[in-house]
Design a protein around this motif. Structure first.
Motif, PDB file in Angstrom:
ATOM      1  N   VAL A   5       0.850  -1.232  -0.092  1.00 43.57           N
ATOM      2  CA  VAL A   5       0.051  -0.006  -0.093  1.00 43.57           C
ATOM      3  C   VAL A   5       0.962   1.321  -0.061  1.00 43.57           C
ATOM      4  CG1 VAL A   5      -1.611   1.330   1.195  1.00 43.57           C
ATOM      5  CG2 VAL A   5      -1.770  -1.175   1.285  1.00 43.57           C
ATOM      6  N   SER A   6       0.583   2.166  -0.967  1.00 36.04           N
ATOM      7  CA  SER A   6       1.399   3.253  -1.154  1.00 36.04           C
ATOM      8  C   SER A   6       0.736   4.727  -0.627  1.00 36.04           C
ATOM      9  CB  SER A   6       1.981   3.516  -2.370  1.00 36.04           C
ATOM     10  OG  SER A   6       0.890   3.576  -3.267  1.00 36.04           O
ATOM     11  N   ILE A   7       0.231   4.501   0.633  1.00 37.24           N
ATOM     12  CA  ILE A   7      -0.328   5.751   1.255  1.00 37.24           C
ATOM     13  C   ILE A   7       0.277   6.046   2.431  1.00 37.24           C
ATOM     14  CG2 ILE A   7      -2.819   6.348   1.984  1.00 37.24           C
ATOM     15  CD1 ILE A   7      -3.986   3.985   0.696  1.00 37.24           C
ATOM     16  N   THR A   8       0.406   7.279   2.656  1.00 38.57           N
ATOM     17  CA  THR A   8       1.019   7.942   3.981  1.00 38.57           C
ATOM     18  C   THR A   8       0.411   7.455   5.151  1.00 38.57           C
ATOM     19  OG1 THR A   8      -0.317  10.155   3.786  1.00 38.57           O
ATOM     20  CG2 THR A   8       1.692  10.078   2.482  1.00 38.57           C
ATOM     21  N   ASP A   9       0.971   7.414   6.161  1.00 39.37           N
ATOM     22  CA  ASP A   9       0.333   7.138   7.522  1.00 39.37           C
ATOM     23  C   ASP A   9      -0.585   8.112   7.974  1.00 39.37           C
ATOM     24  OD1 ASP A   9       2.438   5.121   7.334  1.00 39.37           O
ATOM     25  OD2 ASP A   9       3.296   5.948   9.316  1.00 39.37           O
ATOM     26  N   GLU A  10      -0.573   9.333   7.547  1.00 37.92           N
ATOM     27  CA  GLU A  10      -1.486  10.414   7.850  1.00 37.92           C
ATOM     28  C   GLU A  10      -2.838  10.350   7.203  1.00 37.92           C
ATOM     29  OE1 GLU A  10       1.618  10.947   7.068  1.00 37.92           O
ATOM     30  OE2 GLU A  10       2.424  11.622   8.774  1.00 37.92           O
ATOM     31  N   ARG A  11      -2.777   9.877   5.888  1.00 35.73           N
ATOM     32  CA  ARG A  11      -4.018   9.498   5.115  1.00 35.73           C
ATOM     33  C   ARG A  11      -4.731   8.368   5.740  1.00 35.73           C
ATOM     34  NH1 ARG A  11      -5.498  10.816  -0.099  1.00 35.73           N
ATOM     35  NH2 ARG A  11      -7.619  10.287  -0.353  1.00 35.73           N
ATOM     36  N   ASN A  65      -9.260   6.255   8.532  1.00 37.57           N
ATOM     37  CA  ASN A  65      -9.714   4.873   9.034  1.00 37.57           C
ATOM     38  C   ASN A  65     -11.194   4.750   9.433  1.00 37.57           C
ATOM     39  OD1 ASN A  65      -9.849   3.308  12.026  1.00 37.57           O
ATOM     40  ND2 ASN A  65      -8.574   2.106  10.478  1.00 37.57           N
ATOM     41  N   LEU A  66     -12.197   3.817   9.371  1.00 37.85           N
ATOM     42  CA  LEU A  66     -13.330   3.871   9.704  1.00 37.85           C
ATOM     43  C   LEU A  66     -13.509   3.834  11.223  1.00 37.85           C
ATOM     44  CD1 LEU A  66     -14.895   1.493   6.926  1.00 37.85           C
ATOM     45  CD2 LEU A  66     -14.792   4.268   7.016  1.00 37.85           C
ATOM     46  N   ASP A  67     -12.597   3.082  11.880  1.00 39.21           N
ATOM     47  CA  ASP A  67     -12.806   2.924  13.515  1.00 39.21           C
ATOM     48  C   ASP A  67     -12.686   4.115  14.021  1.00 39.21           C
ATOM     49  OD1 ASP A  67     -13.068   0.217  13.370  1.00 39.21           O
ATOM     50  OD2 ASP A  67     -11.103  -0.363  13.165  1.00 39.21           O
ATOM     51  N   ILE A  68     -11.500   5.042  13.504  1.00 36.45           N
ATOM     52  CA  ILE A  68     -11.388   6.256  14.132  1.00 36.45           C
ATOM     53  C   ILE A  68     -12.502   7.227  14.001  1.00 36.45           C
ATOM     54  CG2 ILE A  68     -10.105   8.519  13.885  1.00 36.45           C
ATOM     55  CD1 ILE A  68      -7.502   6.826  13.434  1.00 36.45           C
ATOM     56  N   LYS A  69     -13.234   7.209  12.481  1.00 34.96           N
ATOM     57  CA  LYS A  69     -14.453   7.867  12.425  1.00 34.96           C
ATOM     58  C   LYS A  69     -15.549   7.420  13.123  1.00 34.96           C
ATOM     59  CE  LYS A  69     -13.174   9.115   7.431  1.00 34.96           C
ATOM     60  NZ  LYS A  69     -13.568   8.800   5.938  1.00 34.96           N
ATOM     61  N   LYS A  70     -15.600   6.069  13.273  1.00 37.87           N
ATOM     62  CA  LYS A  70     -16.887   5.777  14.473  1.00 37.87           C
ATOM     63  C   LYS A  70     -16.624   6.532  15.655  1.00 37.87           C
ATOM     64  CE  LYS A  70     -16.682   1.360  13.102  1.00 37.87           C
ATOM     65  NZ  LYS A  70     -17.298   0.031  13.139  1.00 37.87           N
ATOM     66  N   LEU A 117     -11.757   7.787  21.785  1.00 34.24           N
ATOM     67  CA  LEU A 117     -11.311   8.448  20.591  1.00 34.24           C
ATOM     68  C   LEU A 117      -9.966   8.490  20.535  1.00 34.24           C
ATOM     69  CD1 LEU A 117     -11.569   9.571  17.736  1.00 34.24           C
ATOM     70  CD2 LEU A 117     -11.796  11.684  18.813  1.00 34.24           C
ATOM     71  N   VAL A 118      -9.473   8.951  21.738  1.00 30.73           N
ATOM     72  CA  VAL A 118      -7.867   9.070  21.909  1.00 30.73           C
ATOM     73  C   VAL A 118      -7.072   7.646  21.817  1.00 30.73           C
ATOM     74  CG1 VAL A 118      -6.016   9.689  23.545  1.00 30.73           C
ATOM     75  CG2 VAL A 118      -8.159  11.256  23.059  1.00 30.73           C
ATOM     76  N   LEU A 119      -7.838   6.622  22.689  1.00 31.69           N
ATOM     77  CA  LEU A 119      -7.351   5.535  22.705  1.00 31.69           C
ATOM     78  C   LEU A 119      -7.236   4.719  21.100  1.00 31.69           C
ATOM     79  CD1 LEU A 119      -6.103   3.071  24.171  1.00 31.69           C
ATOM     80  CD2 LEU A 119      -8.454   2.354  24.581  1.00 31.69           C
ATOM     81  N   ALA A 120      -8.330   4.964  20.544  1.00 28.47           N
ATOM     82  CA  ALA A 120      -8.432   4.223  19.355  1.00 28.47           C
ATOM     83  C   ALA A 120      -7.604   4.852  18.247  1.00 28.47           C
ATOM     84  CB  ALA A 120      -9.965   4.496  18.572  1.00 28.47           C
ATOM     85  N   LYS A 121      -7.234   6.242  18.195  1.00 28.47           N
ATOM     86  CA  LYS A 121      -5.961   6.612  17.327  1.00 28.47           C
ATOM     87  C   LYS A 121      -4.758   6.211  17.781  1.00 28.47           C
ATOM     88  CE  LYS A 121      -8.392  10.988  16.503  1.00 28.47           C
ATOM     89  NZ  LYS A 121      -8.368  12.540  16.603  1.00 28.47           N
ATOM     90  N   LYS A 122      -4.333   6.055  19.006  1.00 31.34           N
ATOM     91  CA  LYS A 122      -3.136   5.327  19.437  1.00 31.34           C
ATOM     92  C   LYS A 122      -2.944   3.938  18.999  1.00 31.34           C
ATOM     93  CE  LYS A 122      -2.473   8.541  23.566  1.00 31.34           C
ATOM     94  NZ  LYS A 122      -2.289   8.654  24.829  1.00 31.34           N
ATOM     95  N   GLN A 123      -4.143   3.259  19.436  1.00 26.29           N
ATOM     96  CA  GLN A 123      -4.058   1.708  19.044  1.00 26.29           C
ATOM     97  C   GLN A 123      -3.907   1.572  17.203  1.00 26.29           C
ATOM     98  OE1 GLN A 123      -7.754   0.544  20.805  1.00 26.29           O
ATOM     99  NE2 GLN A 123      -6.643  -0.397  22.595  1.00 26.29           N
ATOM    100  N   ILE A 124      -4.554   2.300  16.733  1.00 22.31           N
ATOM    101  CA  ILE A 124      -4.331   2.035  15.395  1.00 22.31           C
ATOM    102  C   ILE A 124      -3.115   2.597  14.610  1.00 22.31           C
ATOM    103  CG2 ILE A 124      -5.454   2.945  13.037  1.00 22.31           C
ATOM    104  CD1 ILE A 124      -8.200   2.791  14.348  1.00 22.31           C
ATOM    105  N   ALA A 125      -2.585   3.667  15.378  1.00 23.36           N
ATOM    106  CA  ALA A 125      -1.373   4.329  14.856  1.00 23.36           C
ATOM    107  C   ALA A 125      -0.431   2.997  15.173  1.00 23.36           C
ATOM    108  CB  ALA A 125      -0.991   5.421  15.513  1.00 23.36           C
ATOM    109  N   LEU A 126      -0.431   2.361  16.484  1.00 20.40           N
ATOM    110  CA  LEU A 126       0.597   1.258  16.621  1.00 20.40           C
ATOM    111  C   LEU A 126       0.238   0.200  15.828  1.00 20.40           C
ATOM    112  CD1 LEU A 126       2.629   0.050  18.474  1.00 20.40           C
ATOM    113  CD2 LEU A 126       0.826  -0.311  20.177  1.00 20.40           C
ATOM    114  N   TYR A 127      -0.990  -0.177  15.627  1.00 16.97           N
ATOM    115  CA  TYR A 127      -1.140  -1.338  14.781  1.00 16.97           C
ATOM    116  C   TYR A 127      -0.632  -1.152  13.312  1.00 16.97           C
ATOM    117  CZ  TYR A 127      -3.811  -5.190  12.704  1.00 16.97           C
ATOM    118  OH  TYR A 127      -4.172  -6.447  11.921  1.00 16.97           O
TER     119      TYR A 127
END
Length: 445
Positions: free
Chosen positions: A256-262, A267-272, A352-362
């Motif tokens: 996947v050639s997409i930036t981490d920020e994008r 990410n749908l989990d963060i949007k939810k 929300l804060v936790l979801a962002k951290k977890q997904i960034a780590l994953y």
């Protein structure tokens, strides 16, 4: 011969007309997968719930028709009043002659049975609810958006599963091809060993060892074919139709050639989780509306008579009015509900804060694992080629009686192990890339 077989296999996989292509499979999953169909129904339900919540703002218009019969004094007198038919005689005046004023009025206390038909139309309209209806509308709209995100998340999950299955089958086909080559080589080795045994150069135990190795390879082939059949059953379940073959060859998917920020922004989990925070804010406003007055208006129009729909305009009547209700005290329940809504908002914000951290780590874990798999695949491909060359060298030396059959079989086992490991790592890498695509909310092939 090996190169020719590989070329023929690749030609068949790439250009075969039979079977289901991955593009068509993804389309069928979107349209026919049972879980996605159910999620679409849920999305439609949330849309209708939102529309129903908005509809309350326009009030309600009700038609009622009552059909009654009674000899109860109060009812009969009321019926006559509503029908505009009450007379002085109903009060017993025809019994009054000036000297019997102490007598009970018979017509009033013991009236005859009477029918009563009342037709009425009533319209009620909420004028002010302290923001309650407005918040209901916002919350149901947010829940509708949440169901859309759930649908999209499920759609991405099913696309992930169908892509993973297609690539797994394709790798299994390549793995089976390599197993068939090894089985063929083992069969040739068995023939050579049998011939050498007849000439007295080797013992029967050597032949038995080769035959045992051939049985092991046949067992691996049977297991791989069973797994491939199971994958076809799973694909059939996903697309909701029977699939017995796939079209095309799927080896190693592109990264996947997409930036981490994008990825994190899409990410749908963060949007939810973000939607959950917004809903929790609306719930605070909804709870606070309990401290404000509720104002409503109503108007009704109708007619009553002892006969159904008899001269409607003669006995018609109307009533209009306003009503204000204000809850001044309820034991602190409203205050506690507001505090509960605030705590839920804090909880949702932290989630929300936790979801962002977890997904960034994953995300970082997936990227690291993909790189490691790519290094291992590159190494394993060389090791597989080398292992095959070594095996053929040992097989040739065995014919010259320079090594034992056990040495040959060990080298063959090493080749088989490398082939199996290569397939496992390729599968693992593909799954991680598909997982990364799902994390990025993309449907890329």
């Amino acid at each position: 011969m090996r190169i020719l077989l590989i070329t023929l296999l690749a030609f068949h996989l790439c250009f075969g007309d039979d079977g289901l292509s991955l593009d068509d499979a993804i389309k069928k999953v979107k349209e026919h997968n049972s879980e996605i169909v159910i999620a679409k129904f849920n999305e439609r339900i949330k849309t209708l719930e939102h529309q129903a919540a908005l509809g309350v703002n326009y009030g309600s218009l009700e038609l009622s028709q009552a059909a009654l019969r009674s000899n109860d004094a109060l009812n009969v007198f009321g019926y006559k009043l509503q029908s505009r038919e009450a007379t002085f005689a109903d009060f017993g005046f025809k019994q009054f002659n000036g000297s019997n004023y102490m007598l009970s009025p018979e017509d009033l206390n013991n009236p005859k049975d009477r029918n009563h038909f009342q037709t009425k139309v009533e319209y009620t309209l909420p004028l002010y609810t302290g923001g309650k209806l407005e918040q209901y509308g916002k919350i149901t709209k947010a829940l509708e958006s949440m169901s859309t995100l759930d649908l999209e998340s499920l759609r991405l999950q099913k696309i992930y599963e169908i892509k993973k299955s297609f690539y797994a089958i394709s790798l299994l086909d390549t793995y089976l091809y390599n197993l068939q080559l090894i089985a063929s080589n083992t069969k040739k080795l068995e023939a050579k060993t049998a011939a050498m045994m007849e000439e007295g150069y080797v013992k029967k135990v050597d032949l038995l060892e080769v035959q045992n190795k051939y049985s092991d390879v046949e067992r691996l082939i049977a297991q791989a074919e069973a797994n491939r059949t199971l994958l076809y059953h799973f694909i059939s379940f996903l697309v909701d139709e029977e699939v017995t073959a796939i079209k095309g060859h799927y080896d190693e998917v592109q990264d996947v050639s997409i930036t981490d920020e994008r990825i994190l922004s899409d990410n749908l989990d963060i949007k939810k989780a973000e939607q959950g925070v917004e809903i929790s804010k609306m719930n605070i406003a909804l709870a606070q509306s309990a401290f404000l007055p509720q104002v409503g208006a109503f108007a009704n129009y109708g007619s009553s008579d002892d006969k159904l729909m008899n001269d409607f305009s003669k006995n018609d009547a109307y009533t209009v009015g306003l009503q204000i209700k204000w809850n001044l005290f309820n034991g602190g329940s409203d205050k506690n509900n507001v505090e509960k809504a605030r705590v839920e908002n804090l909880k949702a914000s932290q989630q929300l804060v936790l979801a962002k951290k977890q997904i960034a780590l994953y995300l970082k874990q997936l990227q690291t694992q993909i790189k490691n798999d790519e290094y291992e695949i590159k190494s394993l491909k060389n090791e597989v080629d080398l292992a095959h060359v070594i095996y053929e060298n040992y097989a040739g030396r065995y014919e010259q009686k320079l090594v034992s059959i056990n040495d040959v079989l060990i080298k063959q086992s090493e080749e088989l192990s490398k082939v199996l490991r290569l397939k496992e790592v390729q599968n693992a890498r593909n799954e991680k890339i598909f997982e990364l695509q799902k994390l990025a909310s993309k449907e890329m092939l």
